[in-house]
Write a protein that holds these residues in place. Structure first.
Motif, short mmCIF file in Angstrom:
data_model
loop_
_atom_site.label_atom_id
_atom_site.label_comp_id
_atom_site.label_asym_id
_atom_site.label_seq_id
_atom_site.Cartn_x
_atom_site.Cartn_y
_atom_site.Cartn_z
N GLU A 117 0.83 -1.21 0.00
CA GLU A 117 0.00 0.00 0.00
C GLU A 117 0.87 1.26 0.00
O GLU A 117 0.58 2.22 -0.73
N ARG A 119 3.95 1.54 -1.08
CA ARG A 119 4.59 1.68 -2.39
C ARG A 119 3.62 2.32 -3.38
O ARG A 119 4.00 3.19 -4.16
N GLU A 120 2.36 1.90 -3.35
CA GLU A 120 1.35 2.46 -4.24
C GLU A 120 1.17 3.96 -3.96
O GLU A 120 1.06 4.77 -4.88
N GLU A 121 1.17 4.35 -2.70
CA GLU A 121 1.04 5.76 -2.34
C GLU A 121 2.25 6.56 -2.83
O GLU A 121 2.09 7.68 -3.31
N TRP A 122 3.44 6.00 -2.70
CA TRP A 122 4.64 6.68 -3.20
C TRP A 122 4.56 6.79 -4.72
O TRP A 122 4.99 7.79 -5.30
N SER A 123 3.99 5.79 -5.38
CA SER A 123 3.83 5.83 -6.83
C SER A 123 2.88 6.96 -7.23
O SER A 123 3.10 7.63 -8.25
N GLU A 124 1.85 7.18 -6.43
CA GLU A 124 0.91 8.27 -6.72
C GLU A 124 1.58 9.63 -6.58
O GLU A 124 1.25 10.57 -7.30
N VAL A 125 2.55 9.74 -5.67
CA VAL A 125 3.25 11.01 -5.46
C VAL A 125 4.31 11.22 -6.54
O VAL A 125 4.38 12.30 -7.15
N GLY A 127 4.86 9.19 -9.34
CA GLY A 127 4.57 8.59 -10.64
C GLY A 127 5.25 7.23 -10.70
O GLY A 127 6.35 7.06 -10.19
N GLU A 128 4.56 6.28 -11.34
CA GLU A 128 5.08 4.92 -11.38
C GLU A 128 6.44 4.84 -12.07
O GLU A 128 7.34 4.14 -11.62
#
Length: 158
Positions: A117, A119-125, A127-128
């Motif tokens: 979860e 990691r997904e939040e960091w991706s949202e900040v 970008g993947e």
């Protein structure tokens, strides 16, 4: 347009440490809410080192880079909290094996989910693509086993 000079070299390890602390602190906030309020960051390393198959206190000490006595003291604490248990080794009843309890396994499974979860939040900040590039760069700069569990004593904690 002049470009900014690069930040001083000492900033990189401090930023990496701050990122580690940020994600670790957030994990512990969430896992506390999910029923594991006594979990300390060091315990995560220990639970990983014990693993689903269990281990002896001597082997645990080697995996963590601490003495058998330090490993035993940590196992005592985790046993009191209900995360591990000691049992006779089926292959040699003179030896004791440290195993994760149902509570210990629950903690590891919840931690894995929470890290996904985060990691997904960091991706949202970021970008993947940028997060993937960061991960790729770190793997090139710091190759080897990411599960190097002897980190806690490196920071001065058993």
């Amino acid at each position: 347009m002049p470009s900014e000079p690069p930040p001083p070299g000492f900033e990189l390890p401090l930023r990496l440490l701050l990122a580690f602390r940020t994600i670790t602190d957030e994990l512990h906030e969430r896992i506390t809410r999910e029923g594991h309020p006594d979990l300390r960051p060091m315990y995560g390393f220990v639970l990983q080192a014990i693993g689903p198959q269990g281990t002896t206190a001597s082997e645990l000490g080697r995996r963590l880079g601490v003495t058998k006595q330090a490993a035993g003291k940590t196992v005592d604490n985790l046993e009191q909290l209900g995360y591990v248990e000691r049992a006779a080794d089926p292959a040699d009843t003179r030896r004791k094996v440290v195993r994760l309890t149902e509570r210990g396994m629950d903690c590891l499974l919840r931690s894995a989910r929470i890290f996904d979860e985060l990691r997904e939040e960091w991706s949202e900040v970021l970008g993947e693509e940028q997060l993937r590039l960061l991960g790729d760069g770190l793997r090139r700069l710091a190759p080897g086993d990411p599960f190097r569990l002897d980190t806690p004593p490196w920071f001065g904690t058993p």
